[in-house]
Write a protein that holds these residues in place. Sequence first.
Motif, PDB file in Angstrom:
ATOM      1  N   CYS A 271       0.856  -1.183   0.000  1.00 44.55           N
ATOM      2  CA  CYS A 271       0.000   0.000   0.000  1.00 44.55           C
ATOM      3  C   CYS A 271       0.893   1.234   0.000  1.00 44.55           C
ATOM      4  CB  CYS A 271      -0.911   0.007   1.229  1.00 44.55           C
ATOM      5  SG  CYS A 271      -2.022   1.440   1.280  1.00 44.55           S
ATOM      6  N   ASN A 272       0.836   2.018  -1.061  1.00 47.64           N
ATOM      7  CA  ASN A 272       1.676   3.218  -1.188  1.00 47.64           C
ATOM      8  C   ASN A 272       1.027   4.351  -0.398  1.00 47.64           C
ATOM      9  OD1 ASN A 272       3.349   5.300  -1.912  1.00 47.64           O
ATOM     10  ND2 ASN A 272       2.851   5.238  -4.101  1.00 47.64           N
ATOM     11  N   LYS A 273       1.209   4.322   0.935  1.00 49.76           N
ATOM     12  CA  LYS A 273       0.560   5.300   1.809  1.00 49.76           C
ATOM     13  C   LYS A 273       1.120   6.700   1.603  1.00 49.76           C
ATOM     14  CE  LYS A 273      -0.535   1.923   5.421  1.00 49.76           C
ATOM     15  NZ  LYS A 273      -0.352   1.565   6.855  1.00 49.76           N
ATOM     16  N   ASP A 274       2.433   6.790   1.358  1.00 46.07           N
ATOM     17  CA  ASP A 274       3.032   8.105   1.130  1.00 46.07           C
ATOM     18  C   ASP A 274       2.454   8.743  -0.134  1.00 46.07           C
ATOM     19  OD1 ASP A 274       4.580   7.813   3.372  1.00 46.07           O
ATOM     20  OD2 ASP A 274       6.383   7.182   2.301  1.00 46.07           O
ATOM     21  N   GLY A 275       2.335   7.940  -1.191  1.00 51.82           N
ATOM     22  CA  GLY A 275       1.769   8.449  -2.432  1.00 51.82           C
ATOM     23  C   GLY A 275       0.320   8.874  -2.258  1.00 51.82           C
ATOM     24  N   TYR A 276      -0.423   8.110  -1.445  1.00 49.82           N
ATOM     25  CA  TYR A 276      -1.818   8.439  -1.196  1.00 49.82           C
ATOM     26  C   TYR A 276      -1.940   9.746  -0.407  1.00 49.82           C
ATOM     27  CZ  TYR A 276      -6.635   7.967   0.518  1.00 49.82           C
ATOM     28  OH  TYR A 276      -7.949   8.189   0.808  1.00 49.82           O
ATOM     29  N   THR A 277      -1.057   9.948   0.574  1.00 52.11           N
ATOM     30  CA  THR A 277      -1.070  11.176   1.374  1.00 52.11           C
ATOM     31  C   THR A 277      -0.798  12.393   0.514  1.00 52.11           C
ATOM     32  OG1 THR A 277      -0.369   9.995   3.366  1.00 52.11           O
ATOM     33  CG2 THR A 277       0.007  12.372   3.319  1.00 52.11           C
ATOM     34  N   VAL A 278       0.223  12.306  -0.352  1.00 48.26           N
ATOM     35  CA  VAL A 278       0.556  13.411  -1.256  1.00 48.26           C
ATOM     36  C   VAL A 278      -0.608  13.698  -2.194  1.00 48.26           C
ATOM     37  CG1 VAL A 278       2.049  14.131  -3.160  1.00 48.26           C
ATOM     38  CG2 VAL A 278       3.046  13.042  -1.133  1.00 48.26           C
ATOM     39  N   TYR A 279      -1.200  12.626  -2.740  1.00 47.29           N
ATOM     40  CA  TYR A 279      -2.342  12.798  -3.648  1.00 47.29           C
ATOM     41  C   TYR A 279      -3.501  13.496  -2.944  1.00 47.29           C
ATOM     42  CZ  TYR A 279      -6.787  11.603  -5.790  1.00 47.29           C
ATOM     43  OH  TYR A 279      -8.053  11.678  -6.299  1.00 47.29           O
ATOM     44  N   CYS A 280      -3.820  13.089  -1.715  1.00 46.65           N
ATOM     45  CA  CYS A 280      -4.945  13.693  -0.982  1.00 46.65           C
ATOM     46  C   CYS A 280      -4.705  15.173  -0.732  1.00 46.65           C
ATOM     47  CB  CYS A 280      -5.171  12.958   0.335  1.00 46.65           C
ATOM     48  SG  CYS A 280      -5.906  11.314   0.134  1.00 46.65           S
ATOM     49  N   LYS A 281      -3.466  15.540  -0.392  1.00 49.10           N
ATOM     50  CA  LYS A 281      -3.141  16.954  -0.176  1.00 49.10           C
ATOM     51  C   LYS A 281      -3.296  17.744  -1.467  1.00 49.10           C
ATOM     52  CE  LYS A 281      -0.002  16.405   3.747  1.00 49.10           C
ATOM     53  NZ  LYS A 281       1.407  16.532   4.218  1.00 49.10           N
ATOM     54  N   ASP A 282      -2.786  17.189  -2.569  1.00 46.14           N
ATOM     55  CA  ASP A 282      -2.914  17.859  -3.863  1.00 46.14           C
ATOM     56  C   ASP A 282      -4.380  17.991  -4.274  1.00 46.14           C
ATOM     57  OD1 ASP A 282      -0.217  18.218  -4.147  1.00 46.14           O
ATOM     58  OD2 ASP A 282       0.096  16.527  -5.501  1.00 46.14           O
ATOM     59  N   PHE A 283      -5.140  16.935  -4.046  1.00 51.16           N
ATOM     60  CA  PHE A 283      -6.572  16.934  -4.392  1.00 51.16           C
ATOM     61  C   PHE A 283      -7.301  18.034  -3.628  1.00 51.16           C
ATOM     62  CE2 PHE A 283     -10.940  15.652  -3.664  1.00 51.16           C
ATOM     63  CZ  PHE A 283     -11.375  15.232  -4.913  1.00 51.16           C
ATOM     64  N   ALA A 284      -7.071  18.087  -2.305  1.00 49.08           N
ATOM     65  CA  ALA A 284      -7.743  19.090  -1.478  1.00 49.08           C
ATOM     66  C   ALA A 284      -7.312  20.497  -1.847  1.00 49.08           C
ATOM     67  CB  ALA A 284      -7.451  18.819   0.001  1.00 49.08           C
ATOM     68  N   SER A 285      -5.997  20.678  -2.094  1.00 47.05           N
ATOM     69  CA  SER A 285      -5.474  21.994  -2.450  1.00 47.05           C
ATOM     70  C   SER A 285      -6.034  22.450  -3.796  1.00 47.05           C
ATOM     71  CB  SER A 285      -3.942  21.938  -2.506  1.00 47.05           C
ATOM     72  OG  SER A 285      -3.406  23.173  -2.907  1.00 47.05           O
ATOM     73  N   TYR A 286      -6.128  21.527  -4.749  1.00 50.73           N
ATOM     74  CA  TYR A 286      -6.632  21.870  -6.080  1.00 50.73           C
ATOM     75  C   TYR A 286      -8.087  22.334  -6.014  1.00 50.73           C
ATOM     76  CZ  TYR A 286      -8.348  21.356 -10.843  1.00 50.73           C
ATOM     77  OH  TYR A 286      -8.939  21.589 -12.059  1.00 50.73           O
ATOM     78  N   TRP A 287      -8.926  21.584  -5.312  1.00 45.63           N
ATOM     79  CA  TRP A 287     -10.343  21.943  -5.294  1.00 45.63           C
ATOM     80  C   TRP A 287     -10.622  23.154  -4.411  1.00 45.63           C
ATOM     81  CZ3 TRP A 287     -13.379  20.869  -9.005  1.00 45.63           C
ATOM     82  CH2 TRP A 287     -13.169  19.729  -9.775  1.00 45.63           C
ATOM     83  N   GLU A 288      -9.758  23.393  -3.418  1.00 43.14           N
ATOM     84  CA  GLU A 288      -9.865  24.645  -2.659  1.00 43.14           C
ATOM     85  C   GLU A 288      -9.537  25.825  -3.568  1.00 43.14           C
ATOM     86  OE1 GLU A 288      -8.214  26.615   1.491  1.00 43.14           O
ATOM     87  OE2 GLU A 288      -6.990  25.130   0.451  1.00 43.14           O
ATOM     88  N   TRP A 289      -8.492  25.655  -4.388  1.00 47.23           N
ATOM     89  CA  TRP A 289      -8.126  26.711  -5.342  1.00 47.23           C
ATOM     90  C   TRP A 289      -9.262  26.954  -6.327  1.00 47.23           C
ATOM     91  CZ3 TRP A 289      -6.982  25.648 -10.700  1.00 47.23           C
ATOM     92  CH2 TRP A 289      -6.602  26.793 -11.418  1.00 47.23           C
ATOM     93  N   VAL A 290      -9.881  25.881  -6.826  1.00 48.45           N
ATOM     94  CA  VAL A 290     -10.999  26.026  -7.767  1.00 48.45           C
ATOM     95  C   VAL A 290     -12.136  26.804  -7.117  1.00 48.45           C
ATOM     96  CG1 VAL A 290     -12.813  24.767  -9.003  1.00 48.45           C
ATOM     97  CG2 VAL A 290     -10.437  23.974  -9.128  1.00 48.45           C
ATOM     98  N   ALA A 291     -12.429  26.502  -5.847  1.00 52.80           N
ATOM     99  CA  ALA A 291     -13.537  27.153  -5.149  1.00 52.80           C
ATOM    100  C   ALA A 291     -13.259  28.628  -4.890  1.00 52.80           C
ATOM    101  CB  ALA A 291     -13.817  26.431  -3.833  1.00 52.80           C
ATOM    102  N   LEU A 292     -11.998  28.970  -4.635  1.00 55.14           N
ATOM    103  CA  LEU A 292     -11.665  30.332  -4.225  1.00 55.14           C
ATOM    104  C   LEU A 292     -11.123  31.204  -5.352  1.00 55.14           C
ATOM    105  CD1 LEU A 292      -9.940  29.583  -0.788  1.00 55.14           C
ATOM    106  CD2 LEU A 292     -12.293  30.325  -1.197  1.00 55.14           C
ATOM    107  N   ARG A 293     -10.766  30.595  -6.478  1.00 55.29           N
ATOM    108  CA  ARG A 293     -10.117  31.380  -7.530  1.00 55.29           C
ATOM    109  C   ARG A 293     -11.071  32.444  -8.077  1.00 55.29           C
ATOM    110  NH1 ARG A 293      -9.986  26.470 -11.980  1.00 55.29           N
ATOM    111  NH2 ARG A 293     -12.187  26.563 -12.576  1.00 55.29           N
TER     112      ARG A 293
END
Length: 358
Positions: free
Chosen positions: A229-251
């Motif tokens: 289970c690539n937990k590190d990769g999953y953690t990075v992906y989740c942060k990127d996912f959350a950051s991206y959609w926060e940017w979409v909401a606030l841009r």
Amino acid sequence: MTFEELQQQRHYLLLECVSGSNAYNLQLPSSDRDLKGIFIMPQEELYGMTQTAQVANSTNDEVYFEIKRFLELLEKNNPNILELLNTTDCNRLYAHPLMSMIRTEDFLSRLCLETFAGYAKSQIKKARGLNKKINQSHTAVRKSIMEFCHVIRDSQSIPLQQWLTENNIRQEDCGLAAINHFRDVYALFHRGQFTQPVQFKGIFSGEKANDVQLSAVPKDVRPAAIMNCNKDGYTVYCKDFASYWEWVALRNQARYQHNKELGADYDSKHMMHTFRLLTMAEEIARYQEVRVFRQDREFLLRIRNGAFTYDQLLEMAAEKLDNMEALYAASDLPDHPDPEKTAALLTRIRATFYGQKK
């Protein structure tokens, strides 16, 4: 003192200016009209338990600083505050005679290297992150942890979901056991391997699980598979996912659409103001002046209109930054403003203002 109260008691105003793009001479027909100003709190509030540092309207495009807060930020060579103090006459809506006590030359210092140029550095760093967001895309639904799990088959790996499908197995009927000295690698077992009933928890607790879970597994049974289970990769992906959609909401949607139409992979207005700050930092070192009204309007608007590539802008900004420290080292600016003079100035302004109100 609230924003509404200040608008009703405008005799407490010391300064009111048009700010933003209009003050910079960078306005477009679509530009908003922002206001900034300075006020002095009523004397009774000064002596009371609560004091107001600044007030703003609901959209934050009209902001007023209490005189103490203004001088605190001025002493730190805050760019927004120095710009407010040096707004040109054509954009000054009102200035109290007491404003003549506050002189730019008493506050400019080598701190501007960090406040103007340093802020521009942070904006360039932010622009790199924004560049990444503009050029990335995420599905509306976040990937599950299962998509970061793989099992070994022969000498290669295959996705866990593929292995489960090929073997007609549900993850709920499986159990995991940790393997010593192998981080995030597990022995995977299935109920069908056992003649006696076993109680496995499943690989995941449910569809929204953020981690795998272990089960009690009988000893001396060969695992059905070895899973990573690539937990590190999953953690990075989740942060990127959350950051991206926060940017979409606030841009700023209009700015995003503008950049999209230009084909620019960066926020062009953002980069325009980065170069404005860098040039103003140079001017402060060379001339000891804060030039708010921009004579380089044409060049700055070319940046906003996408005339340069992202890499070209980074290269030009790096060149400016390379020369900046030498400019400040050669200037005769003090290291920082004199805090005792600032304190004395605040006392004089308050004493004069409140004395006039008696």
